[in-house]
Scaffold this motif. Structure first.
Motif, PDB file in Angstrom:
ATOM      1  N   ILE A 175       0.782  -1.116  -0.093  1.00 24.89           N
ATOM      2  CA  ILE A 175       0.074  -0.080   0.018  1.00 24.89           C
ATOM      3  C   ILE A 175       0.750   1.343  -0.014  1.00 24.89           C
ATOM      4  O   ILE A 175       0.536   2.259  -0.856  1.00 24.89           O
ATOM      5  N   ASP A 176       1.767   1.273   0.838  1.00 28.54           N
ATOM      6  CA  ASP A 176       2.725   2.313   0.911  1.00 28.54           C
ATOM      7  C   ASP A 176       3.401   2.615  -0.507  1.00 28.54           C
ATOM      8  O   ASP A 176       3.434   3.841  -0.884  1.00 28.54           O
ATOM      9  N   ASN A 177       3.844   1.602  -1.061  1.00 29.73           N
ATOM     10  CA  ASN A 177       4.724   1.722  -2.471  1.00 29.73           C
ATOM     11  C   ASN A 177       3.795   2.118  -3.424  1.00 29.73           C
ATOM     12  O   ASN A 177       3.855   2.901  -4.673  1.00 29.73           O
ATOM     13  N   LEU A 178       2.427   1.806  -3.691  1.00 25.94           N
ATOM     14  CA  LEU A 178       1.420   2.075  -4.413  1.00 25.94           C
ATOM     15  C   LEU A 178       1.146   3.611  -4.295  1.00 25.94           C
ATOM     16  O   LEU A 178       0.963   4.224  -5.333  1.00 25.94           O
ATOM     17  N   ARG A 179       0.962   4.152  -3.008  1.00 27.83           N
ATOM     18  CA  ARG A 179       0.714   5.455  -2.902  1.00 27.83           C
ATOM     19  C   ARG A 179       1.927   6.382  -3.336  1.00 27.83           C
ATOM     20  O   ARG A 179       1.710   7.367  -4.000  1.00 27.83           O
ATOM     21  N   ARG A 180       3.039   5.881  -3.102  1.00 28.49           N
ATOM     22  CA  ARG A 180       4.280   6.711  -3.527  1.00 28.49           C
ATOM     23  C   ARG A 180       4.501   6.267  -5.092  1.00 28.49           C
ATOM     24  O   ARG A 180       5.581   6.974  -5.448  1.00 28.49           O
ATOM     25  N   GLU A 181       3.766   5.725  -5.510  1.00 32.46           N
ATOM     26  CA  GLU A 181       3.972   5.099  -6.914  1.00 32.46           C
ATOM     27  C   GLU A 181       5.269   4.554  -7.057  1.00 32.46           C
ATOM     28  O   GLU A 181       5.938   4.604  -8.317  1.00 32.46           O
ATOM     29  N   SER A 182       5.878   4.000  -6.200  1.00 32.35           N
ATOM     30  CA  SER A 182       7.079   3.142  -6.426  1.00 32.35           C
ATOM     31  C   SER A 182       6.678   1.886  -7.005  1.00 32.35           C
ATOM     32  O   SER A 182       7.666   1.027  -7.565  1.00 32.35           O
ATOM     33  N   CYS A 183       5.426   1.318  -6.841  1.00 34.65           N
ATOM     34  CA  CYS A 183       4.824   0.081  -7.597  1.00 34.65           C
ATOM     35  C   CYS A 183       3.915   0.469  -8.253  1.00 34.65           C
ATOM     36  O   CYS A 183       2.985   1.271  -8.144  1.00 34.65           O
ATOM     37  N   ASP A 184       4.193  -0.078  -9.737  1.00 35.33           N
ATOM     38  CA  ASP A 184       3.004   0.360 -10.635  1.00 35.33           C
ATOM     39  C   ASP A 184       1.808  -0.795 -10.285  1.00 35.33           C
ATOM     40  O   ASP A 184       0.682  -0.326 -10.729  1.00 35.33           O
ATOM     41  N   LEU A 185       2.349  -2.008 -10.152  1.00 33.89           N
ATOM     42  CA  LEU A 185       1.117  -2.959 -10.036  1.00 33.89           C
ATOM     43  C   LEU A 185       1.646  -3.641  -8.754  1.00 33.89           C
ATOM     44  O   LEU A 185       2.538  -3.947  -8.332  1.00 33.89           O
ATOM     45  N   ALA A 186       0.439  -4.032  -7.763  1.00 33.63           N
ATOM     46  CA  ALA A 186       0.701  -4.875  -6.653  1.00 33.63           C
ATOM     47  C   ALA A 186      -0.185  -6.141  -6.642  1.00 33.63           C
ATOM     48  O   ALA A 186      -1.154  -6.030  -6.923  1.00 33.63           O
ATOM     49  N   ALA A 187       0.040  -7.171  -6.269  1.00 30.58           N
ATOM     50  CA  ALA A 187      -0.803  -8.351  -6.126  1.00 30.58           C
ATOM     51  C   ALA A 187      -1.077  -8.809  -4.682  1.00 30.58           C
ATOM     52  O   ALA A 187       0.162  -9.372  -4.119  1.00 30.58           O
ATOM     53  N   GLN A 188      -2.138  -8.970  -4.182  1.00 34.05           N
ATOM     54  CA  GLN A 188      -2.269  -9.475  -3.045  1.00 34.05           C
ATOM     55  C   GLN A 188      -3.988  -9.972  -2.948  1.00 34.05           C
ATOM     56  O   GLN A 188      -4.645  -9.732  -3.580  1.00 34.05           O
ATOM     57  N   ASP A 189      -4.221 -10.527  -1.698  1.00 30.79           N
ATOM     58  CA  ASP A 189      -5.784 -10.969  -1.913  1.00 30.79           C
ATOM     59  C   ASP A 189      -6.674  -9.917  -1.961  1.00 30.79           C
ATOM     60  O   ASP A 189      -6.504  -8.894  -1.412  1.00 30.79           O
ATOM     61  N   ASP A 190      -7.823 -10.157  -2.694  1.00 28.14           N
ATOM     62  CA  ASP A 190      -8.736  -8.943  -2.670  1.00 28.14           C
ATOM     63  C   ASP A 190      -9.136  -8.851  -1.419  1.00 28.14           C
ATOM     64  O   ASP A 190      -9.952  -7.730  -0.944  1.00 28.14           O
ATOM     65  N   SER A 191      -9.394  -9.648  -0.241  1.00 27.65           N
ATOM     66  CA  SER A 191      -9.693  -9.370   0.878  1.00 27.65           C
ATOM     67  C   SER A 191      -8.782  -8.205   1.694  1.00 27.65           C
ATOM     68  O   SER A 191      -9.398  -7.520   2.627  1.00 27.65           O
ATOM     69  N   PHE A 192      -7.546  -8.227   1.155  1.00 22.20           N
ATOM     70  CA  PHE A 192      -6.685  -7.162   2.051  1.00 22.20           C
ATOM     71  C   PHE A 192      -6.968  -5.853   1.258  1.00 22.20           C
ATOM     72  O   PHE A 192      -7.227  -4.886   1.900  1.00 22.20           O
ATOM     73  N   PHE A 193      -7.022  -5.919   0.130  1.00 26.57           N
ATOM     74  CA  PHE A 193      -7.382  -4.503  -0.564  1.00 26.57           C
ATOM     75  C   PHE A 193      -8.713  -3.992  -0.342  1.00 26.57           C
ATOM     76  O   PHE A 193      -8.874  -2.776  -0.477  1.00 26.57           O
TER      77      PHE A 193
END
Length: 546
Positions: A197-215
């Motif tokens: 989440i932190d890296n998605l917000r900082r745009e360090s990650c273009d894509l992230a994969a994790q359980d839908d329940s987490f997101f």
């Protein structure tokens, strides 16, 4: 007579199930027998290989839970909250013991279980066929999710095939990592889901994969939802409680019966609603476990009642059997346990081979680039023209003062802006960065040799200056070869970076990284030998021109 027999059979069919056939009665009988043994074990300090007996003897069950998974397992101070926490408490009550929670992560939960540091994992763990050989999963499952690919709004990801060549941020131990890698994506690994989440917000990650329940929790944040969206979902997987593979036959049986009753009576469903998580799966499971064929002591043996594990088996290599035999031979001969997992599955083997090939290209390219940059730097630095020396001095000073990692990042950014991300672009950027850095030092040595010739009153001879600088040039060539693993920092798929991907879904991390160390040692030894030959050629040239 036949009519009478038919009526008798119909009567038996309509009668309620006998008490001993219900999961409730089977659980009561199992716990009663185990408590009797627990009373006997108490005289021995509760020392027993049977985990259920030990749990009843000690009056507690050690449960591994997450502390970083909103709605399922979080902790603030000493207070824990979430669906998994509440399920753990309900399971403990059903066994008549107290819950004792311990923090686990995706990378540690199985190890802690096998090492007997916890009795039960209740930590958002998907049940797939890869994990079946590591732990004993409890059926019926207590939840279900799928892997969600989340990224910035506006970027296109039409299907999973579009992941090829993309970098995806994931957590270590995520069950879908192998599938993502098999699609040609690169992985950026993190220990905790919140890092995604932190890296998605900082745009360090273009894509992230994790359980839908987490997101799901994070999409309730308007700022996060305005920036990101779910692109795709895949790999629907049931979540299972799990116990150790040995010494847990009766514990697993007790937990199976407890889970049946909790589904049938709506306990799982009520806890899910209290924690504000999605309930369609649990609603369906309640209907299933209320059926006559499932609501029995033998319910978990019926395929119509239980869900299969997600098939995450990876295709084996053609020599997987030979590798297994080699592992056994090593253990028998040395007593050292090794795991050559990267040689047993085809995706890992393909990655391993590609990593070796890319590393060799990177090493050869870095060596060539070091020489290519060293020669013009040396010529300009050793010349008399200030117009040529000034920019060379400035560039050499910058390259010698800049951290190699920063030079790599800048080179990669320029390459990706010019041609986009690809294996060729990042390897090319790494070759240029390593060549510039080491070539600047080697060129300075050549320039100083030319100035020394001039100071001695001799006419500068560039070839002789190169020969005089052979030792320094050799050291920077070796340095370039030793520095190539750092290219993994910018996503270059060389061997070290590739092994990061492999160990995200294959076991044997210690053995895997030992192999990469051996590989680089051999590569550097080969470079040292080649440089020694190169130096002797230059020395012969020097002696011939003396």
């Amino acid at each position: 007579m036949r009519l009478l027999a038919g009526l008798i059979l119909l009567l038996f069919a309509l009668l309620p199930a006998r008490a001993e056939e219900t999961p409730d009665a089977a659980l009561a009988a199992l716990l009663a027998a185990a408590r009797t043994e627990a009373g006997q074990a108490a005289t021995r300090g509760c020392a027993t290989p049977d985990r259920l007996v030990r749990i009843l003897c000690e009056g507690r069950i050690r449960i591994g839970v997450r502390e970083d998974y909103p709605l399922f397992g979080t902790r603030e101070g000493v207070e824990r909250a979430g669906y998994d926490i509440d399920v753990g408490a309900a399971v403990a009550r059903a066994l008549g013991v107290a819950p004792a929670y311990s923090r686990v992560t995706p990378a540690t939960r199985i190890a802690l279980l096998v090492e007997d540091r916890i009795d039960l994992v209740l930590a958002t763990m998907g049940h797939n066929t890869q994990r079946d050989g590591q732990v004993r999963f409890i059926r019926p499952h207590y939840y279900l999710s799928e892997t969600a690919l989340v990224g910035r709004r506006g970027q296109k990801l039409p299907d999973l095939a579009a992941l090829a060549g993309r970098t995806v941020c994931v957590t270590i131990g995520n069950g879908s990592n192998a599938q993502i890698v098999s699609l040609g994506a690169r992985l950026m690994l993190f220990d905790e889901p919140d890092d995604l989440i932190d890296n998605l917000r900082r745009e360090s990650c273009d894509l992230a994969a994790q359980d839908d329940s987490f997101f799901a929790w994070h999409f309730t944040d308007p700022a996060f939802a305005a920036q990101n969206e779910q692109k795709l979902g895949f790999a629907r997987v049931p979540w299972g409680m799990a116990v150790a593979p040995t010494g847990t036959a009766r514990l697993a049986r007790a937990l199976e019966l407890v889970s049946q009753v909790m589904h049938r009576d709506g306990v799982f469903l009520a806890l899910a609603r209290e924690n504000r998580i999605r309930t369609p799966f649990l609603e369906h499971q309640q209907e299933v476990w209320r059926r006559a064929d499932c609501n029995s002591a033998a319910g978990v043996t019926h395929h119509a009642c239980v869900l299969p594990a997600l098939n995450a088996a990876l295709p084996p290599t053609g020599f997987a059997g030979t590798v297994t035999q080699a592992e056994r031979w090593i253990v028998e001969a040395t007593g050292v346990q090794v795991s050559l997992a990267m040689l047993k599955t085809q995706p890992a083997w393909d990655l391993f081979r590609a990593g070796v090939a890319n590393s060799l290209v990177l090493v050869l390219g870095a060596l060539a680039a070091t020489l290519v940059f060293a020669l013009p730097f040396g010529a300009m630095l050793g010349g008399t023209s200030l117009l040529a020396r000034a920019p060379a001095l400035a560039l050499v000073a910058v390259m010698q003062s800049s951290p190699v990692v920063l030079t790599l990042v800048i080179a990669a950014a320029i390459a990706q802006a010019a041609v986009g991300y690809s294996t060729a672009s990042v390897i090319g950027a790494a070759i240029v960065a390593l060549g510039l850095t080491n070539g600047a030092y080697a060129g300075q040595a050549i320039g100083e040799a030319m100035r020394a010739q001039r100071a001695a009153g001799a006419a500068p001879d560039f070839g002789r200056a190169v020969a005089l600088s052979a030792t320094q040039i050799m050291s920077f060539l070796i340095n370039a070869a030793k520095g190539t693993p750092i290219a993994s920092f910018i996503g270059a798929p060389e061997l070290l970076g590739t092994l990061t991907d492999i160990t995200s879904f294959a076991s044997g991390r210690g053995t895997t990284y030992t192999l990469v160390l051996v590989f680089y040692v051999l590569v550097v030894m080969a470079v040292v030998w080649l440089c020694g030959r190169f130096r002797r050629v230059l020395e012969r040239r020097l002696s011939g021109s003396a």
